[in-house]
Write a protein that holds these residues in place. Structure first.
Motif, PDB file in Angstrom:
ATOM      1  N   ILE A 281      38.674 125.460 -29.724  1.00  0.00           N
ATOM      2  CA  ILE A 281      37.908 126.163 -30.752  1.00  0.00           C
ATOM      3  C   ILE A 281      38.831 126.846 -31.749  1.00  0.00           C
ATOM      4  O   ILE A 281      38.684 126.716 -32.963  1.00  0.00           O
ATOM      5  CB  ILE A 281      36.966 127.207 -30.106  1.00  0.00           C
ATOM      6  N   GLY A 282      39.787 127.610 -31.223  1.00  0.00           N
ATOM      7  CA  GLY A 282      40.652 128.396 -32.090  1.00  0.00           C
ATOM      8  C   GLY A 282      41.674 127.588 -32.844  1.00  0.00           C
ATOM      9  O   GLY A 282      41.994 127.880 -33.993  1.00  0.00           O
ATOM     10  N   ASN A 283      42.226 126.533 -32.187  1.00  0.00           N
ATOM     11  CA  ASN A 283      43.250 125.694 -32.807  1.00  0.00           C
ATOM     12  C   ASN A 283      44.325 126.536 -33.488  1.00  0.00           C
ATOM     13  O   ASN A 283      44.556 126.420 -34.696  1.00  0.00           O
ATOM     14  CB  ASN A 283      42.615 124.738 -33.816  1.00  0.00           C
ATOM     15  N   PRO A 284      44.998 127.413 -32.723  1.00  0.00           N
ATOM     16  CA  PRO A 284      45.994 128.307 -33.324  1.00  0.00           C
ATOM     17  C   PRO A 284      47.202 127.545 -33.847  1.00  0.00           C
ATOM     18  O   PRO A 284      47.509 126.438 -33.380  1.00  0.00           O
ATOM     19  CB  PRO A 284      46.395 129.210 -32.153  1.00  0.00           C
ATOM     20  N   PRO A 285      47.901 128.104 -34.829  1.00  0.00           N
ATOM     21  CA  PRO A 285      49.113 127.444 -35.337  1.00  0.00           C
ATOM     22  C   PRO A 285      50.163 127.339 -34.240  1.00  0.00           C
ATOM     23  O   PRO A 285      50.383 128.284 -33.476  1.00  0.00           O
ATOM     24  CB  PRO A 285      49.577 128.372 -36.469  1.00  0.00           C
TER      25      PRO A 285
END
Length: 253
Positions: A9-13
C-alpha cells in the motif's frame, strides 16, 4: 500520532532502507502498534486491513499544533496543526462552520481522487498554516501525506524491516520502530501513491534522496531534497522512482 502501512500500500521510496544498520533494528507492525497502545492507552486507534493502522494521542499535545483524526466516507485523516485560511477553504469546499482542518483535507483529497488527472500541488498549495497530515483512503487503499512549506510540525517517515511505511510526529517513536531507516519528511512536499514524493512549492522540480555516510563510509542516514537546478517539463506522475533527481540544492530538515 502514528500511521503504518504495509509495503504493497505505502510503496515507500527504497532510499529509506539504505542505512546499513536501519532495518536490522526495526520492528514489525504488530510490535509497533502494541508499543504505541502501551505508551498511550487512551489514544484513538484505528485498525485497518492487513495489520495497517492509524493512531493519535493527545498527550503532550501543543495547543498551537493540536492533533485530530476524522473518518468520513471510509477516508481516515490525521491532521496536526492549524490552517490560517480556514474560512476561505470552508467556503471553497462548501463545508459548515464546524468543519475542522482534517475535514478540509479530506475534501481536498476527494478533488484529487474524483477529478483526475488533477495535479496534487494545485490543491495542497492552497493550504496556509502550520501543519502535517496523513490520510488513508480505505476503499482505494491509497495513503496521502504532506507537510507545510516551513516544516513547522515535527514530522518523520521511515521503513520497517518488512518494507512497511511509517509516519509520525514523535522522532523517538519512529526511530525505535525503524532504526536508522527514517528521515524528516521534507517541508513543502506531499507523498501520494501513484505520484510519489513531490514538492507542492516547486512542482516543476524533482525531489531526490541524499545519503549521508559516517567516517567508515557506511550509510547512516538519508535526507530528501528539492532540485532547483533541473526543471521538469511536467509534474511527475509515474511513482516515487521517477522523483529522485540528479542534483539537489535545498535540503529538507
Amino acid at each position: 500520532m502514528l500511521a503504518v502501512f504495509e509495503k504493497a500500500i505505502g510503496n515507500p521510496p527504497e532510499e529509506l532502507s539504505l542505512p546499513s544498520t536501519g532495518l536490522k533494528n526495526s520492528k514489525s507492525r504488530q510490535d509497533i502498534a502494541e508499543n504505541f497502545q502501551s505508551l498511550w492507552p487512551d489514544s484513538t486507534f484505528y485498525n485497518l486491513s492487513n495489520g495497517n493502522f492509524m493512531a493519535v494521542s493527545h498527550e503532550d499535545e501543543s495547543p498551537l499544533l493540536p492533533r485530530s483524526i476524522v473518518v468520513i466516507d471510509d477516508i481516515f485523516c490525521i491532521f496536526i496543526g492549524t490552517l490560517e485560511n480556514m474560512s476561505e477553504l470552508k467556503r471553497h469546499y462548501g463545508l459548515s462552520r464546524q468543519a475542522t482542518e482534517a475535514m478540509v483535507l479530506i475534501e481536498a483529497y476527494k478533488v484529487l481522487r474524483d477529478r483526475a488527472p488533477y495535479p496534487p500541488d494545485q490543491v495542497i498549495k492552497d493550504l496556509e498554516g502550520k501543519f502535517a497530515f496523513v490520510l488513508f483512503d480505505a476503499r482505494s487503499h491509497i495513503p496521502f501525506a504532506g507537510r507545510d512549506r516551513d516544516g513547522s510540525v515535527n514530522f518523520k517517515w521511515g521503513m520497517t524491516g518488512d518494507g512497511s511505511l511509517i509516519f509520525s510526529d514523535d522522532p523517538n517513536l519512529i526511530e525505535e520502530a525503524c532504526g536508522k531507516s527514517c528521515s524528516a519528511f521534507p517541508p513543502g512536499c506531499i507523498f501520494m501513491e501513484g505520484s510519489g514524493l513531490v514538492s507542492f512549492v516547486h512542482p516543476l522540480h524533482k525531489v531526490r534522496a541524499i545519503v549521508r555516510e559516517d567516517d567508515d563510509g557506511k550509510i547512516c542516514g538519508v535526507t530528501f531534497q528539492v532540485d532547483l537546478l533541473t526543471r521538469l517539463h511536467s509534474i511527475p506522475r509515474t511513482g516515487s522512482a521517477a522523483n529522485w533527481a540528479d542534483v539537489a540544492v535545498v535540503e529538507a530538515e
